[in-house]
Design a protein around this motif. Structure first.
Motif, PDB file in Angstrom:
ATOM      1  N   UNK A   1     -43.307 121.751 -31.206  1.00  0.00           N
ATOM      2  CA  UNK A   1     -43.849 120.445 -31.586  1.00  0.00           C
ATOM      3  C   UNK A   1     -44.224 120.404 -33.064  1.00  0.00           C
ATOM      4  N   UNK A   2     -44.768 121.506 -33.582  1.00  0.00           N
ATOM      5  CA  UNK A   2     -45.112 121.556 -35.010  1.00  0.00           C
ATOM      6  C   UNK A   2     -43.855 121.382 -35.858  1.00  0.00           C
ATOM      7  N   UNK A   3     -42.772 122.060 -35.469  1.00  0.00           N
ATOM      8  CA  UNK A   3     -41.522 121.942 -36.208  1.00  0.00           C
ATOM      9  C   UNK A   3     -40.981 120.516 -36.149  1.00  0.00           C
ATOM     10  N   UNK A   4     -41.056 119.880 -34.990  1.00  0.00           N
ATOM     11  CA  UNK A   4     -40.609 118.496 -34.864  1.00  0.00           C
ATOM     12  C   UNK A   4     -41.481 117.563 -35.708  1.00  0.00           C
TER      13      UNK A   4
ATOM     14  N   UNK B   1     -43.856 113.156 -30.815  1.00  0.00           N
ATOM     15  CA  UNK B   1     -44.623 113.919 -31.793  1.00  0.00           C
ATOM     16  C   UNK B   1     -44.803 113.109 -33.073  1.00  0.00           C
ATOM     17  N   UNK B   2     -43.749 112.385 -33.461  1.00  0.00           N
ATOM     18  CA  UNK B   2     -43.807 111.602 -34.697  1.00  0.00           C
ATOM     19  C   UNK B   2     -44.766 110.428 -34.578  1.00  0.00           C
ATOM     20  N   UNK B   3     -44.699 109.686 -33.477  1.00  0.00           N
ATOM     21  CA  UNK B   3     -45.465 108.452 -33.354  1.00  0.00           C
ATOM     22  C   UNK B   3     -46.824 108.633 -32.680  1.00  0.00           C
ATOM     23  N   UNK B   4     -46.899 109.561 -31.704  1.00  0.00           N
ATOM     24  CA  UNK B   4     -48.139 109.715 -30.942  1.00  0.00           C
ATOM     25  C   UNK B   4     -48.904 110.975 -31.298  1.00  0.00           C
TER      26      UNK B   4
ATOM     27  N   UNK C   1     -49.042 115.507 -31.867  1.00  0.00           N
ATOM     28  CA  UNK C   1     -48.822 116.718 -31.086  1.00  0.00           C
ATOM     29  C   UNK C   1     -49.714 116.758 -29.846  1.00  0.00           C
ATOM     30  N   UNK C   2     -50.972 116.342 -29.987  1.00  0.00           N
ATOM     31  CA  UNK C   2     -51.912 116.447 -28.864  1.00  0.00           C
ATOM     32  C   UNK C   2     -51.412 115.646 -27.677  1.00  0.00           C
ATOM     33  N   UNK C   3     -51.126 114.374 -27.889  1.00  0.00           N
ATOM     34  CA  UNK C   3     -50.678 113.518 -26.782  1.00  0.00           C
ATOM     35  C   UNK C   3     -49.332 113.981 -26.225  1.00  0.00           C
ATOM     36  N   UNK C   4     -48.448 114.403 -27.116  1.00  0.00           N
ATOM     37  CA  UNK C   4     -47.110 114.803 -26.672  1.00  0.00           C
ATOM     38  C   UNK C   4     -47.158 116.050 -25.801  1.00  0.00           C
ATOM     39  N   UNK C   5     -47.939 117.053 -26.212  1.00  0.00           N
ATOM     40  CA  UNK C   5     -48.041 118.281 -25.425  1.00  0.00           C
ATOM     41  C   UNK C   5     -48.687 118.020 -24.068  1.00  0.00           C
ATOM     42  N   UNK C   6     -49.739 117.198 -24.057  1.00  0.00           N
ATOM     43  CA  UNK C   6     -50.399 116.912 -22.784  1.00  0.00           C
ATOM     44  C   UNK C   6     -49.485 116.100 -21.878  1.00  0.00           C
ATOM     45  N   UNK C   7     -48.745 115.138 -22.439  1.00  0.00           N
ATOM     46  CA  UNK C   7     -47.801 114.359 -21.630  1.00  0.00           C
ATOM     47  C   UNK C   7     -46.750 115.268 -21.013  1.00  0.00           C
ATOM     48  N   UNK C   8     -46.271 116.238 -21.788  1.00  0.00           N
ATOM     49  CA  UNK C   8     -45.281 117.181 -21.267  1.00  0.00           C
ATOM     50  C   UNK C   8     -45.877 118.030 -20.149  1.00  0.00           C
ATOM     51  N   UNK C   9     -47.113 118.487 -20.315  1.00  0.00           N
ATOM     52  CA  UNK C   9     -47.751 119.309 -19.290  1.00  0.00           C
ATOM     53  C   UNK C   9     -48.054 118.506 -18.031  1.00  0.00           C
TER      54      UNK C   9
END
Length: 287
Positions: free
Chosen positions: A15-18, A82-85, A87-95
């Motif tokens: 996610x950091x790389x993205x 990751x771009x719009x929302x 890293x936090x929201x994206x990682x939690x959504x994935x989990x």
């Protein structure tokens, strides 16, 4: 535990790389395609799967084809999230996408529903609402506000469907190494078609930065899978610990990276959603 930490770290570094892709002038689509070149090579070297196992598993091919199509497209959705929302929201959504696979387990695979799992599912959906809730300050921000919740929802749904399809492949008796290789090869073919179309239309140019980012992305993506499997092997009698440790580790590291490194701001609703996500993961692990 070192394997769990390494798996969670690889997941967050993806996610950091993205997140850094635009700043580094990296073409995400090309990077994702190169990522699957690495994944195919690494799967071949790490698992040395026998092709005969795939030829015999005809029942698994519909799910494998679905995975080959979904993997690269949901990667693009993750990049957008990751771009719009953030890293936090994206990682939690994935989990939290595990909620979809759990609902499928109850509805399609006959798994009994316990009180803990029921509570975890309820907390998980409430967490999802809290995480994507971000009211716009004005009508002019409607489009940007929509991107902040649409992409995490796509990540949530997409990774959930991928997990269900992976369970279908496991039911068909396909060995893990052979299944991973088939999925990655199909995903690579889909990525090549998409990028070939973009190149033909003049929408993209081949670049060294995108190649380098893709190779790094592939190593991190495969490292996440490999270390997670090694964690299960190291703790064979404690699958719940591996499951909870991986998910909670990713949420914690993702929150740290998003808020401390990229200065992502969370509203009160988002913070409540993050707390509910942690509660949901704990309840699901216990159940």
């Amino acid at each position: 535990m070192p394997f769990l930490l390494a798996a969670a770290l690889c997941s967050v570094l993806v996610s950091v790389l993205l997140k850094l892709a635009r700043r580094l002038d990296v073409d995400i689509g090309q990077a994702i395609a190169w990522n699957y070149v690495v994944a195919v090579a690494a799967s071949t070297l790490a698992f040395a799967p026998a092709p005969a196992t795939l030829r015999a598993a005809t029942a698994a091919w519909p799910a494998l084809l679905g995975l080959g199509l979904l993997l690269p497209t949901i990667f693009l959705a993750l990049a957008g999230s990751v771009r719009h929302a953030g890293i936090v929201r994206s990682e939690v959504a994935q989990r939290l996408s595990l909620l979809i696979s759990l609902l499928a387990a109850f509805a399609l695979f006959g798994e009994p529903l316990s009180m803990a799992k029921g509570g975890g599912i309820a907390a998980g959906f409430a967490a999802l609402v809290g995480l994507v809730w971000r009211p716009s300050a004005s009508a002019g921000e409607m489009d940007a506000g929509a991107a902040r919740w649409v992409y995490p929802l796509l990540v949530f749904i997409g990774f959930g469907v991928i997990d269900v399809l992976f369970k279908r492949v496991a039911q068909a008796g396909v060995p893990l190494g052979a299944a991973l290789l088939a999925m990655f090869v199909l995903a690579l073919l889909v990525s090549l078609v998409l990028q070939g179309w973009r190149l033909a239309r003049g929408q993209a140019r081949l670049g060294g930065r995108s190649l380098a980012a893709g190779l790094l992305l592939g190593m991190l993506n495969f490292g996440n899978i490999l270390f997670y499997l090694r964690a299960h092997q190291a703790l064979p009698g404690r699958p719940t610990l591996v499951f909870a440790g991986m998910n909670l580790g990713v949420v914690a590291l993702g929150a740290l990276a998003g808020m401390a490194v990229f200065r992502e701001r969370l509203s009160r609703f988002n913070v409540a959603g993050l707390a509910l996500a942690i509660l949901a993961i704990a309840l699901l692990a216990r159940g």
